[in-house]
Design a protein around this motif. Sequence first.
Motif, mmCIF file in Angstrom:
data_model
loop_
_atom_site.group_PDB
_atom_site.id
_atom_site.type_symbol
_atom_site.label_atom_id
_atom_site.label_comp_id
_atom_site.label_asym_id
_atom_site.label_seq_id
_atom_site.Cartn_x
_atom_site.Cartn_y
_atom_site.Cartn_z
ATOM 1 N N ALA A 197 0.832 -1.212 0.000
ATOM 2 C CA ALA A 197 0.000 0.000 0.000
ATOM 3 C C ALA A 197 0.864 1.259 0.000
ATOM 4 C CB ALA A 197 -0.928 -0.005 1.210
ATOM 5 N N ALA A 198 1.933 1.231 0.773
ATOM 6 C CA ALA A 198 2.845 2.383 0.816
ATOM 7 C C ALA A 198 3.591 2.532 -0.504
ATOM 8 C CB ALA A 198 3.828 2.229 1.972
ATOM 9 N N ASN A 199 4.034 1.432 -1.083
ATOM 10 C CA ASN A 199 4.795 1.477 -2.337
ATOM 11 C C ASN A 199 3.962 1.965 -3.517
ATOM 12 O OD1 ASN A 199 7.103 0.536 -1.102
ATOM 13 N ND2 ASN A 199 6.719 -1.613 -1.608
ATOM 14 N N HIS A 200 2.642 1.742 -3.446
ATOM 15 C CA HIS A 200 1.779 2.086 -4.575
ATOM 16 C C HIS A 200 0.881 3.289 -4.285
ATOM 17 C CE1 HIS A 200 2.725 -1.378 -7.208
ATOM 18 N NE2 HIS A 200 3.036 -1.972 -6.064
ATOM 19 N N GLY A 201 1.180 4.016 -3.225
ATOM 20 C CA GLY A 201 0.507 5.275 -2.985
ATOM 21 C C GLY A 201 -0.860 5.212 -2.338
ATOM 22 N N TYR A 202 -1.240 4.030 -1.815
ATOM 23 C CA TYR A 202 -2.524 3.952 -1.108
ATOM 24 C C TYR A 202 -2.446 4.653 0.248
ATOM 25 C CZ TYR A 202 -4.027 0.395 -4.494
ATOM 26 O OH TYR A 202 -4.382 -0.278 -5.640
ATOM 27 N N ILE A 203 -1.259 4.619 0.850
ATOM 28 C CA ILE A 203 -1.001 5.298 2.113
ATOM 29 C C ILE A 203 0.367 5.965 2.025
ATOM 30 C CG2 ILE A 203 -2.396 3.759 3.569
ATOM 31 C CD1 ILE A 203 0.216 2.330 4.336
ATOM 32 N N ALA A 204 0.637 6.878 2.950
ATOM 33 C CA ALA A 204 1.950 7.524 2.993
ATOM 34 C C ALA A 204 2.971 6.582 3.619
ATOM 35 C CB ALA A 204 1.862 8.812 3.803
ATOM 36 N N GLU A 205 4.209 6.667 3.165
ATOM 37 C CA GLU A 205 5.292 5.859 3.743
ATOM 38 C C GLU A 205 5.373 6.072 5.256
ATOM 39 O OE1 GLU A 205 7.551 3.737 2.641
ATOM 40 O OE2 GLU A 205 7.364 3.814 0.448
ATOM 41 N N SER A 206 5.081 7.289 5.689
ATOM 42 C CA SER A 206 5.180 7.620 7.114
ATOM 43 C C SER A 206 4.126 6.904 7.954
ATOM 44 C CB SER A 206 5.050 9.132 7.317
ATOM 45 O OG SER A 206 3.824 9.615 6.774
ATOM 46 N N ASP A 207 3.107 6.354 7.322
ATOM 47 C CA ASP A 207 2.056 5.657 8.066
ATOM 48 C C ASP A 207 2.432 4.221 8.412
ATOM 49 O OD1 ASP A 207 0.187 7.708 8.244
ATOM 50 O OD2 ASP A 207 -0.584 7.311 6.227
ATOM 51 N N LEU A 208 3.468 3.680 7.772
ATOM 52 C CA LEU A 208 3.821 2.274 7.990
ATOM 53 C C LEU A 208 4.092 1.973 9.459
ATOM 54 C CD1 LEU A 208 6.077 1.136 5.008
ATOM 55 C CD2 LEU A 208 3.898 0.163 5.742
ATOM 56 N N GLU A 209 4.848 2.834 10.112
ATOM 57 C CA GLU A 209 5.180 2.607 11.523
ATOM 58 C C GLU A 209 3.923 2.572 12.376
ATOM 59 O OE1 GLU A 209 7.725 4.682 15.169
ATOM 60 O OE2 GLU A 209 8.020 5.365 13.099
ATOM 61 N N ARG A 210 2.962 3.442 12.077
ATOM 62 C CA ARG A 210 1.716 3.474 12.827
ATOM 63 C C ARG A 210 0.921 2.181 12.629
ATOM 64 N NH1 ARG A 210 -1.293 8.549 10.654
ATOM 65 N NH2 ARG A 210 -2.730 8.093 12.381
ATOM 66 N N LEU A 211 0.908 1.701 11.402
ATOM 67 C CA LEU A 211 0.162 0.484 11.107
ATOM 68 C C LEU A 211 0.760 -0.726 11.830
ATOM 69 C CD1 LEU A 211 -0.438 0.974 7.278
ATOM 70 C CD2 LEU A 211 -2.044 1.376 9.136
ATOM 71 N N ILE A 212 2.067 -0.828 11.834
ATOM 72 C CA ILE A 212 2.717 -1.943 12.513
ATOM 73 C C ILE A 212 2.509 -1.840 14.033
ATOM 74 C CG2 ILE A 212 4.906 -3.103 12.948
ATOM 75 C CD1 ILE A 212 3.724 -3.399 10.086
ATOM 76 N N ALA A 213 2.487 -0.606 14.555
ATOM 77 C CA ALA A 213 2.215 -0.422 15.981
ATOM 78 C C ALA A 213 0.824 -0.943 16.324
ATOM 79 C CB ALA A 213 2.336 1.048 16.358
ATOM 80 N N PHE A 214 -0.146 -0.687 15.447
ATOM 81 C CA PHE A 214 -1.493 -1.233 15.648
ATOM 82 C C PHE A 214 -1.457 -2.753 15.625
ATOM 83 C CE2 PHE A 214 -4.948 -3.270 13.277
ATOM 84 C CZ PHE A 214 -5.986 -3.117 14.187
ATOM 85 N N ARG A 215 -0.791 -3.316 14.620
ATOM 86 C CA ARG A 215 -0.713 -4.782 14.502
ATOM 87 C C ARG A 215 -0.107 -5.402 15.759
ATOM 88 N NH1 ARG A 215 3.106 -7.767 11.895
ATOM 89 N NH2 ARG A 215 4.453 -6.770 13.431
ATOM 90 N N ASN A 216 0.918 -4.757 16.303
ATOM 91 C CA ASN A 216 1.612 -5.314 17.469
ATOM 92 C C ASN A 216 0.754 -5.289 18.729
ATOM 93 O OD1 ASN A 216 3.886 -5.882 15.973
ATOM 94 N ND2 ASN A 216 4.939 -3.977 16.516
ATOM 95 N N ASN A 217 -0.101 -4.261 18.855
ATOM 96 C CA ASN A 217 -0.931 -4.145 20.058
ATOM 97 C C ASN A 217 -2.197 -3.363 19.729
ATOM 98 O OD1 ASN A 217 -2.015 -4.028 22.597
ATOM 99 N ND2 ASN A 217 -0.328 -2.929 23.541
ATOM 100 N N PRO A 218 -3.227 -4.036 19.217
ATOM 101 C CA PRO A 218 -4.440 -3.346 18.791
ATOM 102 C C PRO A 218 -5.148 -2.572 19.904
ATOM 103 C CG PRO A 218 -4.378 -5.582 17.941
ATOM 104 C CD PRO A 218 -3.266 -5.474 18.933
ATOM 105 N N SER A 219 -4.998 -2.989 21.144
ATOM 106 C CA SER A 219 -5.686 -2.309 22.248
ATOM 107 C C SER A 219 -4.994 -1.009 22.662
ATOM 108 C CB SER A 219 -5.785 -3.234 23.462
ATOM 109 O OG SER A 219 -4.509 -3.606 23.930
ATOM 110 N N ASP A 220 -3.768 -0.794 22.205
ATOM 111 C CA ASP A 220 -3.034 0.439 22.508
ATOM 112 C C ASP A 220 -3.273 1.424 21.364
ATOM 113 O OD1 ASP A 220 -1.290 2.478 23.026
ATOM 114 O OD2 ASP A 220 0.516 1.241 23.123
ATOM 115 N N GLU A 221 -4.011 2.480 21.642
ATOM 116 C CA GLU A 221 -4.399 3.413 20.606
ATOM 117 C C GLU A 221 -3.415 4.564 20.414
ATOM 118 O OE1 GLU A 221 -8.384 4.672 21.313
ATOM 119 O OE2 GLU A 221 -9.234 2.653 21.078
ATOM 120 N N SER A 222 -2.226 4.446 20.971
ATOM 121 C CA SER A 222 -1.263 5.523 20.836
ATOM 122 C C SER A 222 -0.822 5.736 19.384
ATOM 123 C CB SER A 222 -0.027 5.264 21.714
ATOM 124 O OG SER A 222 0.639 4.082 21.310
#
Length: 210
Positions: free
Chosen positions: A181-206
């Motif tokens: 998604a980041a490589n093809h412009g669906y999301i910004a490259e800067s959002d990747l870290e946020r997405l992985i943070a969600f994946r790692n702990n969905p209950s933590d909304e930081s």
Amino acid sequence: MRELIAKGLLSIGAVFFRPDEPFSWASGIKSPVYCDNRLTLTSPKVRSDVENALVETVKKYYPKTEVLMGTSTAGIAHAAIVGHIMGLPMGYVRSGAKDHGRQNQIEGRLERGQKVVVIEDLISTAGSVLEVVEVLREAGAEVLGVASIFTYGMKKGLDRLENAHVENHSLTDFDTIAAVAANHGYIAESDLERLIAFRNNPSDESWITK
């Protein structure tokens, strides 16, 4: 294969990222991603890629498969198509037993001792697919494992599968789809870290405010 399926799911909006306007799950968890793999059924090209990949997954990891069982309801169509391609019988497992007729929870013929693969569309915390596995095991089936279209790769889900001694092989996963998604412009490259943070702990909304 992971990238091919990821590109397909993104192209038809079956997986849709919205990190700045999170979706709300029934559990109350805020999620940056929405997934509806039912949309694959209305796109012949993506559907073909998905079903052929499921066929290859079953052949590779579960060569002794005798019966395919879909999860209700999203896995039913995929189990039927894959079963047709492979020449295998299929059925599906209801979320609960019927309150009329024969009161079946398992639809389709299943003999004790038969080797079964469960076809699932999506795995997050793995609760629903493990309920299906338990029903099949109680009916005397030998569940070889699960073939699914997409997995979040959440720790809770991985731990549950391991503890239940259930093997799963997914066509693609959250990390792959996020990267594509980041490589093809669906999301910004800067959002990747946020997405992985969600994946790692969905209950933590930081991740929402990062």
